[in-house]
Design a protein around this motif. Structure first.
Motif, PDB file in Angstrom:
ATOM      1  N   GLU A  72      39.084  -8.176  23.861  1.00 38.81           N
ATOM      2  CA  GLU A  72      38.299  -8.575  25.041  1.00 38.81           C
ATOM      3  C   GLU A  72      37.540  -7.376  25.639  1.00 38.81           C
ATOM      4  O   GLU A  72      36.492  -7.558  26.258  1.00 38.81           O
ATOM      5  N   ASP A  73      38.066  -6.151  25.405  1.00 37.37           N
ATOM      6  CA  ASP A  73      37.343  -4.975  25.898  1.00 37.37           C
ATOM      7  C   ASP A  73      36.036  -4.789  25.114  1.00 37.37           C
ATOM      8  O   ASP A  73      35.014  -4.403  25.662  1.00 37.37           O
ATOM      9  N   GLY A  74      36.095  -5.096  23.810  1.00 35.02           N
ATOM     10  CA  GLY A  74      34.881  -5.053  22.979  1.00 35.02           C
ATOM     11  C   GLY A  74      33.892  -6.116  23.432  1.00 35.02           C
ATOM     12  O   GLY A  74      32.690  -5.871  23.559  1.00 35.02           O
ATOM     13  N   PHE A  75      34.396  -7.327  23.711  1.00 33.42           N
ATOM     14  CA  PHE A  75      33.531  -8.419  24.172  1.00 33.42           C
ATOM     15  C   PHE A  75      32.865  -8.070  25.497  1.00 33.42           C
ATOM     16  O   PHE A  75      31.704  -8.398  25.716  1.00 33.42           O
ATOM     17  N   HIS A  76      33.648  -7.413  26.354  1.00 29.78           N
ATOM     18  CA  HIS A  76      33.130  -6.999  27.663  1.00 29.78           C
ATOM     19  C   HIS A  76      31.825  -6.204  27.462  1.00 29.78           C
ATOM     20  O   HIS A  76      30.792  -6.498  28.083  1.00 29.78           O
ATOM     21  N   GLY A  77      31.874  -5.233  26.569  1.00 28.12           N
ATOM     22  CA  GLY A  77      30.690  -4.404  26.296  1.00 28.12           C
ATOM     23  C   GLY A  77      29.575  -5.196  25.627  1.00 28.12           C
ATOM     24  O   GLY A  77      28.400  -5.047  25.960  1.00 28.12           O
TER      25      GLY A  77
END
Lengths: 262, 253
Positions: A196-201
Motif C-alpha cells: 500500500e505504500d507503493g500504491f500511495h506513491g
C-alpha cells in the motif's frame, strides 16, 4: 488601472474563474475525445517516447543521487542518535516510494516535458497551425491533447516506479559500502514495506501527471502574442505545475493516509 | 454562396466587427481590403467557423452555420480550403503528409491514389514532386505558401479562403502567387475570398472588392468601380496616403 481596488480584485477573480472554467472545459473535451474516437496510436507512441523514454536519463540521475544522499544522511544522523546506522533501508524505501519518487519525478517531468508541451502547442497556436487543424477536419484536442494526456498518464507512473527502484539501489550502494550495513539487513527492511505504500506513491504520480499535462496543454493552446507569449506560456507552465504538484502532494498524502492507503 | 448578415465580433473591449453584411455568390473572387487590425482575417475565420459571431448570422450555401454544433460544423468546413498568412504548415510532417492531412480526414476515398494527389496538387502550385519529401523548415517563404495552397486545395473544396496570400513575399513571388490564384479559379472553378492590403494583388485577382473599415463594409464594387470611387476612405486606402479620414495610430504618437 489600479485606481479602484474593488475593480482590480473583481478583474483578478474573473480571470481566475475564466482560467478554471477553461481548464474544466479542456478536461471535459479531452475525456470526450478519449472515448469518442480511437486514439491516434502513432502520435501517442511518439509522445510516450518523448515524455517517458527521453526523461529516463534525467530521472535516473535525480533518483540515484537522491537515494544516495538519503541513505548517507539517515545513516550518519541515526548513528549520532543510536550509535548505529539503523533503519536506513526503511527510511530510504518509504521516503522514495511515498514521497520523493513521485514528487521528484513529477518535478523533472514538469520541467522537461511540461515546458516542451507548452512551447510546442504555443508555437502551433501563434503560427495558426491549430486553426489549420480545424480547417483540415481534425479536432486539436483529439490530435494534440489526447496523445499527450495518455502518454503522461502511462509514462509518469512508470517513470516513478523506475525512479523508486534506482533510488533504492543508490541508497543500498551507500548503505552497504559506505555505512557498512549488511545487504540482507537493508533488503529485509525494504521487503517489510507494505504494498500500500507503493500504491500511495503511484496514485499520487497519476494525479501529478494529470496536473502537468493539463496545465501544459491549457497554457499552450491558450497561448497568444507571438514568441513572447510562447515564452510566458512555457515559464508559467513550469511554475504553476511545480507549485501545484507540491501543494497537491500534501493534500493527496493527507487524503490517502486518512483512507488507509500507505 | 456565403452570406454574412449583421455580424459583430469583439475580443474583450476591442469591437472588431460592428455589423458586417456581405454576400459572395458562387464562382466569384471577392477581395476584402482594409487597414491592419480592421478585422479582415476575423471575417475569414468567421466564415469557416473558426470563430463564432457575437451577433449576426452566417450562411454557407443553404445552411446557417452560426449556431451549428461541432459535428455539423465539421460537415460545412469540408467545403473550405484555407491558406493561412504564414502557411501554417505542420512542422513535424513532410510536405506530402501536410498535403494529405486534410484528405485523410475530409476525403479519405482520394487516399487510394495518395501519391497521385500529392503530385497533382504540387503540380497545380508549380512545385516538383521531389518537394514532397521535404520538411517545412527546408522550404523558402514562397514555397511554404505554395505548399499551403496545395494543402488547402487537396480535398477539392468549393471555397478557398486566402489570408494575406502575398504578405512577406518579394514582388515577383507575390505575382507568382497571384497567377496561381487566378489559375486555380479557372481550373477548379472555385469561389474565392481573399483578404489582403496589397492593392496590386487585389486588382489582379478580384471580380469584386469590399472595403472593411471600423468593423463595417464601407464600399463594395468591381475593381474598376473601386479604382474610380469617390469615397474618401477608399481613395485614401487605394492610394496609400497617410492624409485622409483613416487615422492610423502613428498620427496620434
Amino acid at each position: 488601472m489600479f485606481h479602484n481596488p474593488v475593480a482590480f480584485v473583481g478583474r483578478r477573480l474573473l480571470g481566475w474563474a475564466r482560467t478554471l472554467g477553461g481548464v474544466v472545459v479542456l478536461v471535459q473535451k479531452t475525456v470526450y475525445w478519449l472515448f469518442k474516437a480511437r486514439p491516434d496510436v502513432r502520435n501517442t507512441a511518439i509522445q510516450m517516447n518523448e515524455i517517458g523514454v527521453r526523461s529516463f536519463p534525467v530521472t535516473s540521475l535525480t533518483a540515484l543521487f537522491t537515494g544516495m544522499v538519503l541513505a548517507l544522511q539517515t545513516g550518519y544522523s541515526f548513528r549520532k542518535v543510536f550509535n548505529e546506522p539503523l533503519y536506513v533501508g526503511t527510511v530510504v524505501g518509504l521516503s522514495l516510494l511515498k514521497e520523493l519518487g513521485p514528487v521528484l519525478t513529477a518535478l523533472v517531468v514538469a520541467g522537461r516535458v511540461g515546458a516542451a508541451i507548452a512551447a510546442e502547442l504555443g508555437t502551433m497556436n501563434v503560427t495558426e497551425q491549430i486553426d489549420a487543424l480545424y480547417t483540415l477536419g481534425t479536432n486539436p484536442v483529439r490530435y494534440l491533447v489526447v496523445p499527450r494526456f495518455l502518454a503522461c498518464l502511462v509514462m509518469v507512473p512508470l517513470l516513478t516506479v523506475y525512479a523508486d527502484l534506482i533510488g533504492i539501489l543508490g541508497g543500498f550502494g551507500i548503505a552497504h559500502w559506505r555505512l557498512g550495513i549488511p545487504a540482507p539487513v537493508f533488503w529485509d527492511e525494504i521487503n517489510a514495506i507494505g504494498l500500500e505504500d507503493g500504491f500511495h506513491g503511484l496514485i499520487k504520480s497519476v494525479a501529478f501527471a494529470l496536473i502537468i499535462v493539463i496545465t501544459a496543454c491549457y497554457k499552450g493552446i491558450r497561448c497568444q502574442g507571438g514568441a513572447e507569449g510562447v515564452g510566458q506560456a512555457t515559464t508559467s507552465t513550469v511554475v504553476v505545475s511545480m507549485v501545484m504538484v507540491l501543494v497537491s502532494d500534501y493534500f493527496l498524502s493527507s487524503l490517502l493516509v486518512s483512507l488507509g492507503v500507505g | 454562396m456565403i452570406r454574412l448578415q449583421g455580424v459583430h465580433k469583439a475580443f474583450g473591449a476591442n469591437r472588431v466587427l460592428r455589423g458586417v453584411d456581405l454576400e459572395i455568390p458562387e464562382g466569384e473572387t471577392l477581395t476584402i481590403i482594409g487597414g491592419s487590425g480592421t478585422g479582415k482575417s476575423v471575417t475569414l475565420k468567421l466564415m469557416v467557423g473558426l470563430l463564432r459571431p457575437d451577433h449576426g448570422r452566417i450562411w454557407v450555401d443553404d445552411t446557417e452555420t452560426t449556431f451549428l454544433n461541432e459535428d455539423k460544423l465539421f460537415e460545412e468546413q469540408k467545403k473550405f480550403g484555407f491558406l493561412f498568412q504564414g502557411a501554417a504548415l505542420f512542422d513535424s510532417l513532410t510536405v506530402a503528409e501536410n498535403i494529405l492531412f486534410g484528405v485523410r480526414n475530409l476525403r479519405p476515398e482520394l487516399l487510394a491514389n495518395a501519391r497521385g494527389v500529392v503530385e497533382q496538387k504540387l503540380g497545380f502550385v508549380g512545385l516538383k514532386p521531389e518537394v514532397a519529401l521535404l520538411k517545412p523548415a527546408e522550404l523558402s517563404g514562397g514555397m511554404k505558401k505554395r505548399v499551403g495552397l496545395a494543402r488547402a486545395i487537396a480535398h477539392e473544396p468549393k471555397y478557398i479562403l486566402y489570408d494575406e496570400p502575398t504578405t512577406g513575399l518579394d514582388p515577383i513571388m507575390s505575382d507568382v502567387i497571384n497567377e496561381l490564384i487566378l489559375s486555380l479559379q479557372e481550373r477548379l472553378k472555385v469561389t474565392s475570398i481573399v483578404v489582403t492590403h496589397d492593392m496590386k494583388s487585389t486588382y489582379k485577382v478580384s471580380n469584386r472588392i469590399a472595403m472593411l473599415h471600423e468593423g463595417r463594409i464601407v464600399a463594395e464594387g468591381t475593381p474598376r468601380e473601386i479604382q474610380s470611387s469617390e469615397n474618401p476612405l477608399v481613395k485614401q486606402f487605394i492610394t496609400g496616403s497617410s492624409q485622409g479620414p483613416i487615422q492610423m495610430a502613428v498620427r496620434h504618437a
